[in-house]
Write a protein that holds these residues in place. Structure first.
Motif, mmCIF file in Angstrom:
data_model
loop_
_atom_site.group_PDB
_atom_site.id
_atom_site.type_symbol
_atom_site.label_atom_id
_atom_site.label_comp_id
_atom_site.label_asym_id
_atom_site.label_seq_id
_atom_site.Cartn_x
_atom_site.Cartn_y
_atom_site.Cartn_z
ATOM 1 N N LYS A 190 7.748 3.686 -16.760
ATOM 2 C CA LYS A 190 7.549 2.440 -16.018
ATOM 3 C C LYS A 190 7.024 2.732 -14.617
ATOM 4 O O LYS A 190 6.141 2.033 -14.109
ATOM 5 N N LEU A 191 7.548 3.757 -13.988
ATOM 6 C CA LEU A 191 7.069 4.141 -12.662
ATOM 7 C C LEU A 191 5.599 4.557 -12.708
ATOM 8 O O LEU A 191 4.797 4.168 -11.854
ATOM 9 N N ALA A 192 5.262 5.366 -13.714
ATOM 10 C CA ALA A 192 3.880 5.847 -13.823
ATOM 11 C C ALA A 192 2.923 4.725 -14.202
ATOM 12 O O ALA A 192 1.870 4.537 -13.558
ATOM 13 N N ASP A 193 3.259 3.954 -15.234
ATOM 14 C CA ASP A 193 2.360 2.902 -15.721
ATOM 15 C C ASP A 193 2.182 1.795 -14.684
ATOM 16 O O ASP A 193 1.120 1.162 -14.623
ATOM 17 N N GLY A 194 3.224 1.562 -13.891
ATOM 18 C CA GLY A 194 3.159 0.483 -12.906
ATOM 19 C C GLY A 194 2.424 0.853 -11.636
ATOM 20 O O GLY A 194 2.252 0.009 -10.745
ATOM 21 N N GLY A 210 0.773 -1.227 0.000
ATOM 22 C CA GLY A 210 0.000 0.000 0.000
ATOM 23 C C GLY A 210 0.807 1.280 0.000
ATOM 24 O O GLY A 210 0.284 2.349 0.330
ATOM 25 N N TYR A 211 2.081 1.180 -0.400
ATOM 26 C CA TYR A 211 2.951 2.359 -0.402
ATOM 27 C C TYR A 211 3.473 2.656 -1.812
ATOM 28 O O TYR A 211 3.582 1.760 -2.656
ATOM 29 N N ALA A 212 3.787 3.913 -2.041
ATOM 30 C CA ALA A 212 4.452 4.327 -3.280
ATOM 31 C C ALA A 212 5.943 4.401 -3.024
ATOM 32 O O ALA A 212 6.371 4.859 -1.960
ATOM 33 N N ILE A 213 6.751 3.970 -3.979
ATOM 34 C CA ILE A 213 8.189 4.054 -3.768
ATOM 35 C C ILE A 213 8.656 5.505 -3.864
ATOM 36 O O ILE A 213 9.545 5.925 -3.121
ATOM 37 N N THR A 214 8.051 6.288 -4.755
ATOM 38 C CA THR A 214 8.317 7.721 -4.839
ATOM 39 C C THR A 214 6.992 8.456 -5.014
ATOM 40 O O THR A 214 5.979 7.855 -5.388
#
Length: 480
Positions: A286-290, A238-242
């Motif tokens: 990749k960060l956004a789409d994932g 449930g967390y975002a890496i950035t």
């Protein structure tokens, strides 16, 4: 002065190894450098050595001596311009050490962006007016734009002419000498070292990774493959890496192997876009789409809110000056740690220059010497504000135990002393490949990345072509 300098801003290029893990003693241990790091360090040192060979070893003027103010009047007062009050805070530490100089220094805080056209216009207007009472005697500028003035001899002075020498610069890191030198002249100096790193939430690290020890977190973020493996674990919890996908840009941009703009002997300029840019576009998307981020953009409200304990962001790509930004946005001191992450890099920094027609060059020279080479002043700046430094001797004092218990970086990082590793990182930074047009070009890169991530551009090639077209149209520079 380069022919297109008037229309361009700046940014940053290469850098290297940073913060790593701390052992049982709580000290920060440097990461083992890769072979490419060693090669770049040698190049950076060689470049700085060549620059120093062009400067004077001695001077008839002793700028380390406090100016004798007896007989001075208001005509000797200087004006220090700045976009916000950060430079005033740091120069005020100098004035606290030398209080007899305070009556002769006035600050003009403009309250505007330091990297926009408005700041350039304000400084240039005051320079051209030439009124001693309002003349910009000391011009601080973000490293995105400092070369706009430092590479214009009609606006700023050669600091060697004021008494700076290669002996005075012996403890200054190579990157600062490289950046501040133009055509063999020293045109700008800085007190700051801005090696990049990753600041991570300790509570989230314990929950998801099982440990908040920097060594363990560094292992989880050691390269981009591991970075995304960890992103998957965080997403599942449930967390975002950035906070946003653009968070990685400074780290990835700094891996470029050539200047964005090269100038041939005949003045012909050429744009070079290497695979680093391809990697950035693909990683961003990749960060956004994932779904690995909150969809924020750097500096917006969502980005800032993610720093709070109520936020769901695991880490931020940071540098020493970001400590104050994060605490100002509600980040809890002691709940953060620092590691190098997938790659070393550099972000930001303020350089100071002396206006060509200052009414008091003696005072300007002394203040900039004290700000950048007086280790007592520098240690105080670091302990008061948590800044990284541009001076090896001051860093050695901090790493060796002169770090105050309430040092902002130490408190924020829960007892980690980052100064030894910041020193290693600063020694490896390379500013020799900086281009005068970096900031303008990277603005186009930012726009292209957003369009590629949103799907407006279907391929990386389309995004790359946008950058090339903009550079050709706006700057008149062809791609190689």
């Amino acid at each position: 002065m380069k022919k297109k300098l008037v229309s361009a801003l700046l940014l940053t290029t290469m850098s290297l190894s940073l913060l790593a893990g701390c052992g049982e003693s709580g000290e920060v241990a440097p990461a083992a450098p890769a072979d490419t790091t060693q090669t770049t360090e040698t190049t950076a040192a060689d470049t700085a050595a060549q620059v120093l060979e062009e400067g004077p070893a001695t001077s008839d003027v002793d700028i380390t001596a406090v100016p004798d103010v007896s007989g001075w009047d208001d005509s000797k007062k200087i004006m220090v311009y700045e976009w916000d009050d950060d430079f005033q805070k740091k120069l005020s530490v100098v004035l606290d050490h030398y209080p007899e100089l305070k009556p002769y220094v006035e600050f003009n805080v403009l309250g505007i962006s330091g990297t926009g056209e408005e700041y350039k216009t304000a400084i240039d207007t005051a320079l051209e007016a030439g009124d001693p009472a309002t003349y910009p005697s000391i011009i601080p500028a973000d490293n995105d734009v400092a070369k706009y003035w430092s590479e214009d001899d009609s606006k700023t002075m050669n600091l060697y002419d004021l008494g700076f020498t290669t002996e005075i610069l012996k403890d200054t890191y190579d990157f600062a000498i490289q950046y501040g030198t133009y055509n063999g002249e020293l045109k700008a100096v800085t007190w700051q070292g801005c090696p990049g790193s990753i600041y991570y939430r300790r509570d989230i690290a314990k929950e998801v990774l099982g440990s908040d020890d920097p060594a363990d977190v560094q292992a989880a973020l050691a390269d981009w493959d591991k970075f995304f493996e960890t992103a998957d674990k965080l997403k599942a919890a449930g967390y975002a890496i950035t906070a946003g996908s653009d968070e990685v840009k400074y780290a990835m941009w700094d891996q470029q192997t050539k200047p964005l703009v090269t100038v041939a002997a005949d003045g012909t300029e050429t744009l070079t876009l290497d695979d680093t840019l391809v990697d950035y576009f693909e990683t961003n998307k990749k960060l956004a789409d994932g779904g690995y981020t909150l969809g924020a953009s750097m500096w917006d409200g969502t980005w800032a809110d993610g720093m709070k304990d109520s936020g769901k962001v695991f880490c931020y790509f940071c540098c020493p000056w970001m400590t104050g930004v994060m605490t100002g946005n509600g980040a809890t001191e002691g709940n953060w740690g620092a590691v190098v992450g997938p790659c070393g890099y550099h972000w930001g920094g303020t350089y100071a220059m002396v206006g060509k027609d200052t009414p008091n060059p003696e005072l300007c020279a002394f203040l900039l010497w004290a700000l950048t080479s007086d280790t007592d002043v520098l240690v105080d700046i670091a302990n008061k504000y948590g800044d990284g430094l541009s001076n090896k001797a001051a860093d050695a004092r901090l790493a060796g135990g002169e770090l105050a218990d309430d040092n902002a970086a130490l408190v924020f990082l829960n007892g980690q002393n980052p100064y030894a590793t910041w020193a290693d990182a600063s020694a490896a930074l390379d500013q020799s490949k900086r281009s005068y047009a970096d900031s303008t070009i990277r603005g186009y890169i930012d726009s292209a990345a957003k369009s590629y991530t949103s799907g407006e551009y279907k391929t990386v090639d389309e995004a790359m072509q946008f950058v090339k077209d903009q550079v050709k149209t706006q700057l008149g520079i062809d791609a190689e």
